[in-house]
Design an enzyme around this catalytic site. Structure first.
Site, PDB file in Angstrom:
ATOM      1  N   HIS A 125       0.794  -1.229   0.000  1.00 22.86           N
ATOM      2  CA  HIS A 125       0.000   0.000   0.000  1.00 22.86           C
ATOM      3  C   HIS A 125       0.825   1.278   0.000  1.00 22.86           C
ATOM      4  O   HIS A 125       0.311   2.343  -0.324  1.00 22.86           O
ATOM      5  CB  HIS A 125      -0.966   0.016   1.192  1.00 22.86           C
ATOM      6  CG  HIS A 125      -0.332   0.484   2.477  1.00 22.86           C
ATOM      7  ND1 HIS A 125       0.405  -0.351   3.267  1.00 22.86           N
ATOM      8  CD2 HIS A 125      -0.312   1.696   3.075  1.00 22.86           C
ATOM      9  CE1 HIS A 125       0.849   0.330   4.308  1.00 22.86           C
ATOM     10  NE2 HIS A 125       0.442   1.569   4.223  1.00 22.86           N
ATOM     11  N   ARG A 126       2.108   1.195   0.332  1.00 22.77           N
ATOM     12  CA  ARG A 126       2.898   2.434   0.418  1.00 22.77           C
ATOM     13  C   ARG A 126       3.137   3.031  -0.964  1.00 22.77           C
ATOM     14  O   ARG A 126       3.426   2.317  -1.920  1.00 22.77           O
ATOM     15  CB  ARG A 126       4.227   2.176   1.115  1.00 22.77           C
ATOM     16  CG  ARG A 126       4.070   1.986   2.611  1.00 22.77           C
ATOM     17  CD  ARG A 126       5.387   2.227   3.334  1.00 22.77           C
ATOM     18  NE  ARG A 126       5.198   2.040   4.769  1.00 22.77           N
ATOM     19  CZ  ARG A 126       4.975   3.025   5.629  1.00 22.77           C
ATOM     20  NH1 ARG A 126       4.919   4.267   5.204  1.00 22.77           N
ATOM     21  NH2 ARG A 126       4.823   2.772   6.904  1.00 22.77           N
TER      22      ARG A 126
END
Length: 361
Positions: free
Chosen positions: A210-211
Site C-alpha cells: 500500500h505504500r
C-alpha cells in the site's frame, strides 16, 4: 487559557482509532475524561456508526471531514479546525498517535496555543526523509511534552537526537497495537467469516502492498508482483489490494497470479494474520501484528522502524526486488523461532499510559 482536566485526542486514520480504543478503555478505568476529534483524514465509508459500535470505540465528539487534499492543504485545514476545537474545549493536553497529517496538525495546533502535547508511538524512525510519515513523526516528537515510546529503540532514537536536553518526558510504555490485537482476537474469531469464504486453512502467505513508494513506482510494483507470483506457484498467496492499486496494475498490463481480494476490516485481517504461514508487507503495523501472533514477516521496503524484529530474526528486509523477495520467502517460510519475548509490552501498554497520565495530569 483556563484548562479543564480533560484530554483532547486527535485521530485521523482507521488504525489510529483501533489503537486509541485500547487506550480509551484504560483512560475510562482510571477516571480520565477524554474528548475525541476525528479529522476525517482517511475517508472510509466503513468507518460508520457500526464500525464504532462493533469495535467498542467511543464515537468522536467532533468529525472535521477533512480529506482528499494534498499534504499541505490537508494539514493546514486540520490545523485551523483543530485549533478551534481546542479553544472551545480548553483541554489540559492534546494526545496524538503515530505519524499521519492528523498527528502533526493536532500537535501543532496544541503547541501554538501553549497546550501540552502527548505523543503515543514516539521515537520511531525509518531514517528516510522521503516518507511523509517520517517528517510528521520527527516534528511531532520535537513539540511534545510527553513521549510514549513503544520500544527501547524508540527511546534510544530520542536520546540520540538530544531529547534529554529538552523539556520533555520520555516513557517506554510498550505498543498499544499489541493491546488492541489481543483484545479484539476473540471477537474476530466469533465474527469473521473470511477463512471459510476464501477456503483457507493455515497454509497461505498473507501479503499487502500500500505504500506510495511501491504502488506509485512502476518498477517497484512490477518487481513485487513478480516475486509474489513466483511464491504463489509454491504456496498460495492472498493479497487484500486497494482498488486504486488494482487499476494501476491493469494500466501496466500486469496480471497477478495470486489471490487478490478487496481490502478487509480489522477482524478479518486479524484472522488472516493469525492463521497464515508467513506475512509479506510494506505496512509498519502489519510487521508488528505478525510478531504478536507468532508469524515471521518479510518487509517489502529497504528499511523498517521496527528494527528489533529484524535484529531478533522475526523480520527480513527484502525491498522491492523480485529475486530478494523470493529468496527471503524460501528462507522464512519454514523457519522456527521462539516468539516468547517481550518486545512490545505484552498487552499492557495502554494501562502503562493511563497510569502515567494519572500522575502527569
Amino acid at each position: 487559557m483556563g484548562s479543564k482536566k480533560v484530554i483532547l485526542t486527535v485521530l485521523g486514520a482507521r488504525p489510529q482509532f483501533v489503537k486509541a480504543a485500547a487506550v480509551s478503555r484504560q483512560l475510562q478505568a482510571f477516571g480520565i475524561p477524554e474528548i475525541i476529534v476525528h479529522t476525517g483524514q482517511h475517508f472510509d465509508q466503513n468507518m460508520s456508526d457500526v464500525f464504532f459500535s462493533e469495535m467498542s470505540i467511543p464515537a468522536p465528539a467532533y468529525n472535521l471531514n477533512i480529506n482528499s487534499l494534498n499534504h499541505g492543504a490537508m494539514t493546514g485545514r486540520m490545523l485551523e479546525q483543530v485549533e478551534e476545537v481546542i479553544l472551545k474545549e480548553k483541554p489540559l493536553a492534546v494526545m496524538v498517535y503515530g505519524d499521519t497529517n492528523s498527528t502533526l496538525a493536532g500537535a501543532l495546533a496544541a503547541v501554538k496555543l501553549h497546550v501540552r502535547v502527548i505523543h503515543v508511538e514516539a521515537g520511531l524512525r525509518s531514517f528516510n526523509m522521503a516518507m511523509p510519515e517520517e517528517v510528521n513523526r520527527i516534528l511531532t516528537d520535537r513539540i511534545s511534552s510527553l513521549l510514549f515510546c513503544p520500544t527501547d529503540a524508540a527511546v534510544a532514537n530520542l536520546k540520540a537526537e538530544g531529547f534529554d536536553g529538552f523539556k520533555a518526558q520520555i516513557v517506554k510504555c510498550g505498543d498499544v497495537m499489541q493491546d488492541a490485537a489481543y483484545f479484539y482476537l476473540d471477537k474476530a474469531k466469533r465474527e469473521s467469516k473470511i477463512l471459510n469464504e476464501l477456503k483457507l486453512s493455515n497454509d497461505f502467505v498473507l501479503a499487502t502492498i500500500h505504500r506510495q513508494e511501491n504502488t506509485d513506482d512502476p518498477s517497484n510494483l512490477k518487481n513485487i508482483i513478480d516475486g509474489l507470483n513466483r511464491i504463489n506457484r509454491e504456496t498460495r498467496v492472498v493479497v487484500p489490494l486497494h482498488p486504486r492499486t488494482r487499476k494501476i496494475l491493469e494500466q501496466m498490463g500486469i496480471s497477478p497470479e495470486f489471490t487478490v481480494i478487496n481490502p478487509v476490516g480489522y477482524f478479518d485481517m486479524l484472522m488472516l494474520i493469525s492463521n497464515c504461514k508467513l506475512v509479506m508487507t510494506d505496512s509498519g503495523g502489519l510487521q508488528k501484528e505478525a510478531f504478536f501472533f507468532g508469524k515471521h514477516c518479510i518487509t517489502l521496503r529497504e528499511q523498517t522502524e521496527w528494527v528489533e524484529l529484524v535484529e531478533h530474526g522475526f523480520n527480513r528486509l527484502a525491498g522491492p526486488n523480485a529475486d530478494t523477495i523470493y529468496h527471503a520467502y524460501s528462507e522464512m517460510i519454514n523457519k522456527k523461532s521462539n516468539f516468547d519475548i517481550d518486545l512490545y509490552g505484552n498487552g499492557k501498554a495502554s494501562q502503562n499510559i493511563a497510569e502515567q497520565l494519572k500522575l502527569w495530569l
